[in-house]
Enzyme design. Structure first.
Site, mmCIF file in Angstrom:
data_model
loop_
_atom_site.group_PDB
_atom_site.id
_atom_site.type_symbol
_atom_site.label_atom_id
_atom_site.label_comp_id
_atom_site.label_asym_id
_atom_site.label_seq_id
_atom_site.Cartn_x
_atom_site.Cartn_y
_atom_site.Cartn_z
ATOM 1 N N SER A 194 0.782 -1.236 0.000
ATOM 2 C CA SER A 194 0.000 0.000 0.000
ATOM 3 C C SER A 194 0.813 1.284 0.000
ATOM 4 O O SER A 194 0.291 2.338 -0.328
ATOM 5 C CB SER A 194 -0.953 -0.003 1.188
ATOM 6 O OG SER A 194 -0.231 -0.124 2.394
ATOM 7 N N LYS A 211 -11.946 0.029 -0.807
ATOM 8 C CA LYS A 211 -11.183 0.636 -1.897
ATOM 9 C C LYS A 211 -12.011 0.587 -3.194
ATOM 10 O O LYS A 211 -12.881 1.421 -3.364
ATOM 11 C CB LYS A 211 -9.825 -0.029 -1.978
ATOM 12 C CG LYS A 211 -9.194 0.019 -0.558
ATOM 13 C CD LYS A 211 -7.791 -0.364 -0.436
ATOM 14 C CE LYS A 211 -7.376 -0.546 1.015
ATOM 15 N NZ LYS A 211 -7.511 0.645 1.867
ATOM 16 N N HIS A 246 -5.653 -4.033 -2.391
ATOM 17 C CA HIS A 246 -5.450 -2.997 -3.415
ATOM 18 C C HIS A 246 -5.539 -3.540 -4.843
ATOM 19 O O HIS A 246 -5.241 -2.825 -5.797
ATOM 20 C CB HIS A 246 -4.101 -2.311 -3.201
ATOM 21 C CG HIS A 246 -4.064 -1.503 -1.947
ATOM 22 N ND1 HIS A 246 -4.510 -0.207 -1.877
ATOM 23 C CD2 HIS A 246 -3.681 -1.830 -0.690
ATOM 24 C CE1 HIS A 246 -4.384 0.245 -0.639
ATOM 25 N NE2 HIS A 246 -3.882 -0.737 0.102
HETATM 26 C C1 LIG Z 1 -3.134 -3.948 2.539
HETATM 27 C C2 LIG Z 1 -4.329 -3.552 3.339
HETATM 28 N N1 LIG Z 1 -5.003 -4.486 4.025
HETATM 29 C C3 LIG Z 1 -6.092 -4.163 4.764
HETATM 30 C C4 LIG Z 1 -6.557 -2.868 4.831
HETATM 31 C C5 LIG Z 1 -7.711 -2.550 5.724
HETATM 32 O O1 LIG Z 1 -8.876 -2.319 5.042
HETATM 33 P P1 LIG Z 1 -10.104 -1.569 5.695
HETATM 34 O O2 LIG Z 1 -9.981 -0.135 5.351
HETATM 35 O O3 LIG Z 1 -11.302 -2.212 5.080
HETATM 36 O O4 LIG Z 1 -10.079 -1.805 7.181
HETATM 37 C C6 LIG Z 1 -5.910 -1.873 4.091
HETATM 38 C C7 LIG Z 1 -6.403 -0.487 4.052
HETATM 39 O O5 LIG Z 1 -6.277 0.274 4.950
HETATM 40 C C8 LIG Z 1 -4.749 -2.217 3.352
HETATM 41 O O6 LIG Z 1 -4.065 -1.276 2.697
#
Ligand SMILES: Cc1ncc(COP(=O)(O)O)c(C=O)c1O
Lengths: 76, 447
Positions: free
Chosen positions: B186, B245, B214
């Site tokens: 990310s 996302k 992502h």
């Molecule tokens: C790689 C990754 N996993 C999990 C999440 C968590 O997602 P959420 O926003 O649905 O809690 C994110 C985003 O913040 C992320 O970038």
């Protein structure tokens, strides 16, 4: 211990004073990134894996040497 | 007088320093959201270039209408967990649709992607098991490790050889080995060399969990993500993902083809002890998910947009992440200039994310942007222009646009593997750089 010290010196700089009671984070100003790289160096060098729970328990160089010794025994 | 908050002095100082230099990212408040790519910030029309809204579907009419309908017929919330309060029909339907979308046996819905990782990983890895996680893992994966009773071993970022050595050392142990990777990381937008990891996993009989946060809707013919894109879906044991996302709402999930997945519900605290997603969220997620497979036009646009931004910034002389992806990060080593660039962009009406160490690899300061299919070429051109102008003023790039080394020396191990992963990149117009940042990352996890 000597081997650990060499790796630590590579991360902390030549001028750092490093003894058994040296606190790895507090005394050497290493940030979490540098510590992680240092741990990876040690893992390669001693051919062991250091689980995160064990790292959390380590404060001084002596703690670390002890932890590595235990891990080496476990692996043998 | 001492205060319970004294221990946060370093955080307080950082926040204050950021505020003194303009504003703190945590204080940004949009007064009005105009569209998936525009909002009003301090009375100014601002282009949103850091929202993870990859397909730009947050205002999708069908999804909005379905949410309104669900609000009216089922109410504003479920007011409890599914274990305690029972499920709504929509929860079950969404799980069936997720399983069908991935072509896997079953799916479990969580309230967020963070909780999906927490719940899945902590439940799957028990006392005698081993978790092997990438050093650059997202905070939710690191937190899952804390919740799990398993032993946690980190391997170097995107380094299957390092993982191989670590699994070899576990030869003779009986517990399950669970490897955790992310499809697109990310912060820098670099991708996991999945094929190489699959080979290691098979060699040692380990399990492989991939977080496709992502890449859902972003990669693959049908938008199923990196596993589909690399044709490796049969080799993956667990996929986690988020609706926050490309799906444009909130929620998370775990899918798997392994028989018996359902029992994880009863072993997963982040599933049992939190309220289930509200009906409106479930309704819009279902509508948007149903669009993903057929949204290849949006995916094409997304990758064209990503290429425009990536190539624009690159030819201006900025140092970026190693591969083209919808996450495009400018790497800087000078804190003040990074903060000044971020503020300057906001003043010019362009919103990006400012990411600071230790949440970034190598202690870099990152100006992270995420591109959307909904961005227009004009919006992207404007962003590149203001970025270039401010970058020159700050001396981050030279006038001729040639590269000025801002980030110092990079390690190059693992370069081969990473380039391998980017080879099959769809719609890619740019060659991956030969110098690839790998090998390190923050133990405190990525934001
Ligand atoms: C790689 C990754 N996993 C999990 C999440 C968590 O997602 P959420 O926003 O649905 O809690 C994110 C985003 O913040 C992320 O970038």
């Amino acid at each position: 211990m000597l081997e650990i010290r060499t790796h630590l010196r590579a991360r902390a700089g030549e001028s750092a004073t490093i003894g058994p009671e040296t606190n790895i984070t507090r005394d050497l100003g290493l940030d979490s990134l540098a510590i992680m790289d240092f741990i990876f160096d040690l893992e390669d060098s001693f051919d062991i894996s250091i689980p995160m729970e064990r790292i959390a328990e380590v404060q001084t160089l002596a703690d670390l040497a002890k932890a590595i010794e235990v891990l080496q025994k476990e692996a043998a | 007088m001492s205060s319970i908050f004294d221990k946060f002095a370093p955080l307080q100082e950082q926040h204050a320093a950021l505020t003194a230099m303009g504003r703190s990212p945590a204080d940004i408040v949009f007064e009005e959201i105009i569209s998936p790519t525009e909002a009003i910030l301090n009375g100014k029309r601002t282009i949103l270039m850091g929202t993870n809204n990859y397909l730009g579907l947050t205002f999708d009419e069908v999804a909005v209408d379905a949410a309104i309908e669900a609000l009216k017929t089922e109410g504003t919330g479920t007011t409890g967990s599914r274990i305690a309060n029972g499920s709504y029909d929509g929860h079950k339907r969404l799980e069936e649709e997720l399983a069908e979308f991935y072509g896997m046996r079953s799916a479990i819905l969580f309230s967020t992607g963070y909780q999906a990782n927490l719940g899945a990983i902590a439940a799957l890895a028990g006392r005698d098991d081993y978790l092997l996680i990438d050093a650059d893992s997202h905070a939710s994966i690191y937190d899952a490790c804390r919740l799990s009773d398993a032993q946690v071993i980190r391997f170097r970022h995107n380094d299957p050889e390092n993982l191989d050595r670590k699994l070899k050392r576990l030869d003779g142990t009986t517990g399950s080995k669970i490897i955790v990777v992310e499809s697109i990381y990310s912060m820098l937008g670099d991708m996991v060399p999945l094929k190489a990891f699959v080979e290691v996993k098979k060699k040692y009989g380990a399990y492989l969990l991939i977080d496709e946060a992502h890449s859902l809707g972003v990669l693959g013919e049908k938008g199923r993500g990196l596993c589909e894109h690399e044709d490796l879906e049969d080799d993956i044991d667990f996929i986690t993902g988020t609706f926050s996302k490309s799906i444009g709402t909130v929620g998370g999930f775990l899918v798997s083809n392994l028989p018996g997945l359902d029992i994880v519900r009863f072993a997963s605290r982040p599933y049992m002890f939190t309220a289930s997603p509200p009906p409106s969220v479930v309704a819009s997620a279902r509508k948007t998910l149903s669009r993903i497979a057929g949204a290849s036009d949006l995916r094409k646009q997304l990758w064209e947009n990503a290429a425009q931004l990536y190539n624009g910034l690159k030819s201006a002389g900025f140092e970026l992440g190693p591969t083209l992806s919808p996450i495009i990060a400018i790497r800087l080593s000078d804190a003040e200039k990074a903060i000044a660039l971020w503020n300057g962009l906001l003043d010019a009406g362009v919103y990006t994310n400012l990411a600071l160490p230790p949440a970034t690899p190598f202690g870099w300061y990152l100006l992270r942007s995420s591109i959307s299919a909904a961005h227009t070429p004009e919006q992207i051109a404007l962003a590149v222009d203001v970025c270039t102008k401010i970058g020159k003023e700050l001396g981050l790039i030279t006038l001729s646009g040639s590269k000025k080394t801002e980030t110092g020396k990079l390690q190059v191990n693992g370069a081969k593997a990473l380039n391998g992963a980017s080879e099959k990149h769809p719609f890619s117009t740019s060659e991956p750089e030969s110098v690839v940042p790998t090998g390190a990352g923050a133990p405190v996890a990525r934001a």
